[in-house]
Design an enzyme around this catalytic site. Structure first.
Site, short mmCIF file in Angstrom:
data_model
loop_
_atom_site.label_atom_id
_atom_site.label_comp_id
_atom_site.label_asym_id
_atom_site.label_seq_id
_atom_site.Cartn_x
_atom_site.Cartn_y
_atom_site.Cartn_z
N LEU A 71 -41.81 33.50 5.21
CA LEU A 71 -42.55 32.67 6.16
C LEU A 71 -44.07 32.70 5.93
CD1 LEU A 71 -40.77 33.13 9.60
CD2 LEU A 71 -40.66 31.22 8.00
N ASN A 102 -41.91 40.86 3.89
CA ASN A 102 -43.10 40.98 3.05
C ASN A 102 -44.23 40.08 3.57
OD1 ASN A 102 -41.33 38.89 2.14
ND2 ASN A 102 -42.60 38.62 0.33
N HIS A 187 -33.12 43.29 -3.63
CA HIS A 187 -33.53 42.36 -4.68
C HIS A 187 -33.19 43.06 -5.99
CE1 HIS A 187 -36.13 39.76 -7.11
NE2 HIS A 187 -36.76 40.83 -7.56
N HIS A 239 -29.75 36.76 -4.04
CA HIS A 239 -29.96 35.75 -5.10
C HIS A 239 -29.51 36.21 -6.49
CE1 HIS A 239 -34.48 37.09 -4.72
NE2 HIS A 239 -33.81 38.00 -5.37
N ASP A 312 -33.88 30.79 -0.42
CA ASP A 312 -34.84 31.60 -1.17
C ASP A 312 -36.23 30.96 -1.12
OD1 ASP A 312 -35.35 33.96 -2.40
OD2 ASP A 312 -34.44 33.46 -4.32
N PHE A 330 -44.60 33.70 -8.88
CA PHE A 330 -43.18 33.39 -8.84
C PHE A 330 -42.84 32.67 -7.53
CE2 PHE A 330 -43.25 37.06 -11.72
CZ PHE A 330 -42.35 36.68 -12.71
N GLY A 331 -41.79 31.85 -7.57
CA GLY A 331 -41.23 31.33 -6.33
C GLY A 331 -41.28 29.83 -6.19
#
Length: 432
Positions: A71, A102, A187, A239, A312, A330-331
Site C-alpha cells: 500500500l 513493509n 518470500h 508468488h 502482488d 523491482f515491482g
C-alpha cells in the site's frame, strides 16, 4: 464512481457465480444493508421496497480477495496512498485486500497496525487487512510480538519482500507461530543467490544483465519446508514462479504438511521475454521466468497445488522505474488487471470460470480466516458484477493507482468490471 448508502437492493437478471458452493446459474440476489439476504437461482420477484439493479446477464460473484498488496502508506504516499489503492482495487473488482508490513515505519507492532486500519476505514473503499512483521524492523534478527499483533488484527505474518534468510530465525518464527496456530508467509528467495536483476539464463547473458537463478527460490523453499516438518507450523509460499516450486509444494501437501502457496498473474501470463528492450516495468521480484516455468505455474493452478492468485501489487513511481534496468526498482502494479489477466486462464481453456474465481475469492479468504469470498445469506454484501467476455485493452494511463508501472500496458484482454459493492454500497460503477 457513485457512493450509495446501504439499503434493500435486488440484483436481478444475473449469472450467479459462487465458487464456494459451485453455483453457476441465472438468478437474483437480494441484499439488505451490509448483508446478503437471499441468493435465488431461477425466477425471482423483488420486494416492492427494494432498489432494482438489472445485471443484464452479467456475472454476479463475490468480490475479489487480494492477499498480497503493497500500500505504501505510511511512508511512501507519493507512490500509493490508502485512498488511491482503494480506488484502484474497487475498479478491479477487489473488495478485500491484505497489505504487506513493509511500510515506513514497518508494521511490527500493534500501534502501526491500528493506524493502517483506521486510515483504511476513513477511505471507505475496499476493506484493508494487514499482515504483521515476523521480525522487528523486518531485519530478520529479533522476533516480533506475533501474539500481540494477532490480537490487534494481523491475519498472518511475513517480512514482506524480504526473505527470512537465517534458518534458526525461521525455525523460531514457525515454532512460535505454531503455538498460536498463526500462518507464516515467506518470500522464498535465498538472498545471497538473488543479487541479480532478471532471470538467470541465456537471455540475461545476451542482454548483459546479472541473473537471479531459479535455484534462489527453490533452495529457500526446500529449506523452509524442512523447517515446517520440524516445527509443525503453518506456512505459505508467496508468488511462486518455478516448476520445481510447484513440485515441492505438491510433495509437502502429500506428506500432510500445513503448507499453501499463491502466484501472481505475471508468472502465468508472461515470461522473461517481456523484459524485451530493457523494459523496467517487467522487472519483478521474483523475476519473470522462462516459458517452461510459466507453463508449470499454469499446471499448478489447474491441479490445485497453487491455492490462490494475488495481484502482488507493487507500485513504483517514475523516478524509480525510468532508470537503466540494473538500477530500476523491482515491482509492478496489479490491482486493476488482476481479474482480466486471471480470466485468460478461462479463455485459454485452462480453468473453468468458477475455478478462476475460486483462486481469487474463497481460497485466499479461507487461508487467512476471512469471512469473505462467498455468496451466502447472512454474509457480507461484498459483490462483483462483471462481463467476462467484454473485450478491451489495458491502458495504464487510465489507472486509478498513483503508479502506472504495469507490464501489461497495451495488452488485449477480455473481462470488464461493471460494478463493485462493499458492505452493500456501490463503490465503483463502470457507468460513473
Amino acid at each position: 464512481m457513485s457512493l450509495r448508502s446501504p439499503g434493500r437492493v435486488a440484483y436481478v437478471n444475473a449469472r450467479l457465480l459462487d465458487p464456494a458452493s459451485g453455483l453457476d446459474q441465472t438468478g437474483a440476489l437480494l441484499a439488505d444493508g451490509e448483508h446478503i439476504v437471499e441468493v435465488h437461482p431461477g425466477a425471482f420477484t423483488a420486494p416492492e421496497d427494494a432498489e432494482i439493479i438489472d445485471c443484464q446477464g452479467a456475472c454476479l460473484a463475490p468480490g475479489l480477495v487480494d492477499m498480497r498488496v503493497q500500500l505504501r502508506e505510511p511512508g511512501e504516499e507519493h507512490k500509493e496512498s490508502m485512498r488511491s489503492a482503494g480506488q484502484a482495487a474497487v475498479a478491479g473488482g477487489i473488495t478485500s485486500m491484505v497489505c504487506l508490513p513493509n511500510t515506513n515505519p514497518p508494521m511490527d507492532d500493534e500501534a502501526t497496525l491500528e493506524f493502517v486500519a483506521r486510515r483504511a476505514r476513513l477511505a471507505g473503499l475496499a476493506k484493508v487487512y494487514c499482515y504483521g512483521a515476523c521480525t522487528k524492523g523486518l531485519r530478520g534478527e529479533d522476533l516480533a510480538e506475533l501474539g500481540i499483533m494477532a490480537e490487534a488484527g494481523a491475519l498472518a505474518f511475513t517480512d514482506g519482500v524480504k526473505a527470512i534468510a537465517n534458518a534458526q530465525m525461521m525455525r523460531r518464527v514457525l515454532a512460535y507461530a505454531a503455538t498460536f496456530d498463526l500462518l507464516v508467509m515467506q518470500h522464498p528467495e535465498e538472498p545471497t543467490l538473488a543479487g541479480g536483476v532478471m532471470n538467470a539464463g541465456d537471455l540475461a547473458t545476451r542482454m548483459g544483465l546479472s541473473g537471479i537463478p531459479r535455484e534462489a527460490e527453490i533452495i529457500l523453499l526446500e529449506r523452509d519446508l524442512r523447517l515446517v516438518a520440524m516445527t509443525g507450523g503453518r506456512y505459505h509460499a508467496a508468488h511462486i514462479s518455478t516448476g520445481e516450486s510447484v513440485a515441492l509444494i505438491r510433495r509437502a501437501k502429500d506428506q500432510g504438511l500445513r503448507v499453501s502457496c499463491d502466484t501472481a498473474p505475471f508468472y502465468f501470463a508472461l515470461n522473461e521475454l517481456a523484459v524485451g528492450d530493457y523494459r523496467t516495468f517487467a522487472k519483478l521480484s521474483p523475476p519473470l521466468r522462462g516459458e517452461s516455468d510459466r507453463r508449470a505455474i499454469i499446471e499448478g493452478l489447474k491441479d490445485g497445488v497453487i491455492d490462490a492468485i494475488a495481484s502482488d501489487h507493487s507500485p513504483q513511481d517514475q523516478d524509480t522505474k525510468r532508470l537503466p534496468f540494473a538500477q530500476a526498482a523491482f515491482g509492478a502494479v496489479g490491482l486493476e488487471t488482476l481479474l482480466s489477466i486471471s480470466l485468460e486462464l478461462h479463455h485459454n481453456g485452462h480453468l473453468s470460470l468458477l475455478d478462476v474465481l475460486r483462486r481469487l475469492t474463497v481460497a485466499p479468504a479461507g487461508l487467512l480466516g476471512l469471512d469473505a469470498g462467498r455468496l451466502r445469506p447472512g454474509g457480507k454484501a461484498d459483490l462483483l458484477v462483471f462481463d467476462p467476455y467484454r473485450a478491451g485493452k489495458v491502458d495504464a494511463t487510465r489507472f486509478l493507482s498513483k503508479s502506472k508501472n504495469s507490464p501489461f500496458d497495451d495488452r488485449p484482454v477480455q473481462g470488464r468490471v461493471l460494478r463493485t459493492v462493499v458492505d452493500g454500497r456501490t463503490v465503483f460503477s463502470a457507468d460513473g
